[in-house]
Write a protein that holds these residues in place. Sequence first.
Motif, PDB file in Angstrom:
ATOM      1  N   GLY A  69       0.839  -1.193   0.000  1.00 45.21           N
ATOM      2  CA  GLY A  69       0.000   0.000   0.000  1.00 45.21           C
ATOM      3  C   GLY A  69       0.871   1.238   0.000  1.00 45.21           C
ATOM      4  N   ASP A  70       0.238   2.397  -0.097  1.00 48.86           N
ATOM      5  CA  ASP A  70       1.002   3.637  -0.166  1.00 48.86           C
ATOM      6  C   ASP A  70       1.386   4.164   1.205  1.00 48.86           C
ATOM      7  N   ASP A  71       0.660   3.737   2.215  1.00 47.59           N
ATOM      8  CA  ASP A  71       0.814   4.335   3.530  1.00 47.59           C
ATOM      9  C   ASP A  71       1.640   3.437   4.442  1.00 47.59           C
ATOM     10  N   LEU A  72       2.901   3.822   4.684  1.00 46.66           N
ATOM     11  CA  LEU A  72       3.774   2.990   5.521  1.00 46.66           C
ATOM     12  C   LEU A  72       3.261   2.910   6.952  1.00 46.66           C
ATOM     13  N   LYS A  73       2.659   3.971   7.399  1.00 43.71           N
ATOM     14  CA  LYS A  73       2.151   3.957   8.765  1.00 43.71           C
ATOM     15  C   LYS A  73       1.014   2.945   8.908  1.00 43.71           C
ATOM     16  N   ARG A  74       0.185   2.948   7.923  1.00 46.40           N
ATOM     17  CA  ARG A  74      -0.963   2.053   7.928  1.00 46.40           C
ATOM     18  C   ARG A  74      -0.500   0.580   7.902  1.00 46.40           C
ATOM     19  N   LEU A  75       0.612   0.354   7.260  1.00 43.01           N
ATOM     20  CA  LEU A  75       1.148  -1.003   7.166  1.00 43.01           C
ATOM     21  C   LEU A  75       2.026  -1.374   8.366  1.00 43.01           C
ATOM     22  N   GLY A  76       2.211  -0.428   9.258  1.00 40.24           N
ATOM     23  CA  GLY A  76       3.015  -0.708  10.453  1.00 40.24           C
ATOM     24  C   GLY A  76       4.500  -0.516  10.243  1.00 40.24           C
ATOM     25  N   TYR A  77       4.906   0.078   9.142  1.00 41.75           N
ATOM     26  CA  TYR A  77       6.328   0.254   8.878  1.00 41.75           C
ATOM     27  C   TYR A  77       6.877   1.569   9.410  1.00 41.75           C
ATOM     28  N   SER A  78       6.001   2.395   9.882  1.00 43.70           N
ATOM     29  CA  SER A  78       6.442   3.680  10.399  1.00 43.70           C
ATOM     30  C   SER A  78       5.549   4.078  11.557  1.00 43.70           C
ATOM     31  N   ALA A  79       6.162   4.736  12.569  1.00 44.64           N
ATOM     32  CA  ALA A  79       5.348   5.149  13.709  1.00 44.64           C
ATOM     33  C   ALA A  79       4.480   6.347  13.347  1.00 44.64           C
ATOM     34  N   ARG A  80       4.964   7.177  12.452  1.00 40.07           N
ATOM     35  CA  ARG A  80       4.180   8.331  12.039  1.00 40.07           C
ATOM     36  C   ARG A  80       4.563   8.710  10.599  1.00 40.07           C
ATOM     37  N   GLY A  81       3.577   9.040   9.848  1.00 41.39           N
ATOM     38  CA  GLY A  81       3.864   9.521   8.491  1.00 41.39           C
ATOM     39  C   GLY A  81       3.773   8.420   7.456  1.00 41.39           C
ATOM     40  N   ALA A  82       3.060   8.726   6.404  1.00 42.48           N
ATOM     41  CA  ALA A  82       2.798   7.725   5.376  1.00 42.48           C
ATOM     42  C   ALA A  82       4.054   7.314   4.622  1.00 42.48           C
ATOM     43  N   LYS A  83       5.033   8.240   4.542  1.00 38.26           N
ATOM     44  CA  LYS A  83       6.213   7.945   3.722  1.00 38.26           C
ATOM     45  C   LYS A  83       7.475   7.742   4.543  1.00 38.26           C
ATOM     46  N   LYS A  84       7.344   7.877   5.843  1.00 40.41           N
ATOM     47  CA  LYS A  84       8.552   7.818   6.673  1.00 40.41           C
ATOM     48  C   LYS A  84       8.918   6.377   6.986  1.00 40.41           C
ATOM     49  N   MET A  85      10.158   6.050   6.679  1.00 41.47           N
ATOM     50  CA  MET A  85      10.592   4.688   6.924  1.00 41.47           C
ATOM     51  C   MET A  85      10.991   4.526   8.395  1.00 41.47           C
ATOM     52  N   GLY A  86      10.329   3.634   9.066  1.00 37.91           N
ATOM     53  CA  GLY A  86      10.671   3.340  10.465  1.00 37.91           C
ATOM     54  C   GLY A  86      11.674   2.195  10.525  1.00 37.91           C
ATOM     55  N   ILE A  87      12.027   1.810  11.728  1.00 38.32           N
ATOM     56  CA  ILE A  87      13.054   0.776  11.893  1.00 38.32           C
ATOM     57  C   ILE A  87      12.606  -0.567  11.302  1.00 38.32           C
TER      58      ILE A  87
END
Lengths: 353, 318
Positions: free
Chosen positions: B127-145
């Motif tokens: 999907g387009d939203d990294l936050k929604r997928l659990g890949y980021s704590a905040r922000g649709a495009k921000k890459m989390g750990i």
Amino acid sequence: MNDDFLLDDDDSELNEAGYYQQPPPEDEDDAGDEEESSEEELTTKEYDGKLNDFELKCILGYDDIQKYGKSSEDFMMDALLVIVGTNPYHESSKTIADITRSVLGRNGHNRVANTLYTAEDTTLTGVDVDEDFLDKEDSKFNQEFTEEARRMIADFIDYLANRDLSKDSVFSRNRKLRNIPALIILLFSSNLYGLIVGIETLPKVYADQVDNAFNIITRRKQDIVEELARAYEERGRQIVADRVRRMGIAWFEREPAEIRVLAEFADLELTYDDVVLYREYRVKFTNSSKTITQDYISDLIEVVIDPEAGIYERLKDKTRSEAIADVKQIWKQWATENAQDSELAKKIIWKSI
Amino acid sequence: MGISLELLTDEDILDYSREAGEDHVLTSKSDLNLKYDNIRPIVGGCYDPVIFGSPFADRCICGKIRQPSKSPCPNCGVRVYSKEEALRRFARIELPFYYLNDLRFDIFKQKFDTIFKDTKIILNFSGDDLKRLGYSARGAKKMGIKVFDMCQFDYNPDTKELTVSEFITDESKCSYEGIMKIIEEYFPEHLTEYKKLINRYYLVLPAVMRPFTLTYRDGKKLMGTHKLSIWYSSIIWLCCVEDKKGADKLNYETVMESLKTPGERVRYTALLRAYLNAGKKEATELLNTSKENLARELYAVRTKQNFWYVKVTNRLST
């Protein structure tokens, strides 16, 4: 712990880095709570057909573990349940719970997890363990006697080391110089070497020799460990050789008869021939370490006659027997001058030597 | 006296866990053997007698030596260290994979952005939203750990594009190892700095700082294991590749062999990375909040002994 380190406050950074992505929805922050509450369902739906069940399980497990790290009262239990449950080998919930408890030492058989950190200075003493855990009621008694014996030996060595030998003839002086090394040989060969360790009155030249002797004895034992490992290698039993090397001296704590049935060696699949080979080396090991003969230790402890000129004397055969007989006699006489020492010498030293 | 956290690099951990050319590496999940008429630490375990010395404060295992000694007991081969010496006996666990301590994530992310500043980053997610997928704590495009823990990184030097994908096709291109391969090949000037940000070693504190205790429960004698020792054992149990004793199937190599696809193997490893990271509080009380924070207690009682404890505990790698 603040979890802000996970956050990236400046959206513009991403653009600078050149991320190729559609713009985020306008109401991103407002939608957060509702979406988080149905995250699991959403994720499964999102990945439907693209990832297999195991991968999905891991992804969801990853999120759970992160969540437990922040909020769980019992993080390890919760996180391990996830990891053990994800493991393809484990299917039944009972198995998962049992293994998790086992990892945490909570199966209740013989150990429990302490709930608090223990202060660094509360390491158990040998007496604590003997009396509270191993039912050895005489441990404290033995400890006290050992301390008394060490005190007596320290005093005796002090006496031997500080005698005025200036008026002695060369023969008499040399004979008296043999007293301390003879005492050390006597204690080693009687398995009472613990009494000589760290004795402050022991002259440095002899303290160094004692330290060196300990190291050489241990090294010789390690040589036998290596010989056994090589013997296994020669027979194509690399896995056993590796384990022998890793365990070192501890390998020889096991009886040859038991190594085939012990769970800790189960993965080695030891054969009868492996046991026979071990038996051969164990005899050698035992002879080299459990029994420290006077002949053996007298190679390691020498009389220091003139350290500056590098003159040392090795006590062998008849000279050694006479030197040991001498020091025993001096010890006996010295001990009679003090009632407590005399009693102690009778009870402990003479019984053991 | 100021207290600050210092995250150790692998090189630091090697320095702590090496002595006279000997590597102090723990490889066994076991701690003590209680089956005999004595307490025998398991070699390679979290109370390894060769590394940490005797488990007792005042004597060797067999009891022949009953005071601190520089030399090993000729009978049991174990040294009795003085407290000062025992506090210097560190060890390490060698992990089969790299992990990033999330306390370092900001610095890591800055470094990542610096290395790939002239690179177009393409996100290939379901999907387009990294936050929604659990890949980021905040922000649709921000890459989390999570992205770095489990995604695949493909670099095209011709187009200068880095594709970050959650769909795994090549295990060697994934996570920190995958990024390292790209840096080695195309950005070698950043390799040393990059390696300082990730770890493959886990520092193990001296046994004297996590002593076992004895306790009674329902009239039964039990050994109380320090929670830090349990934490180390669990890491070895899950992550170690050497210790395959018994019938349990937690050994990393055993599990990895049973997994069929690269995606499965990468995700399982990511799970363990999460365990190491999320369990930081098991390893130190310096990360606790307010009243439960060890630093607060140490500030209150500044004794010589505690000063050393602060020094040691502060230098935890995780």
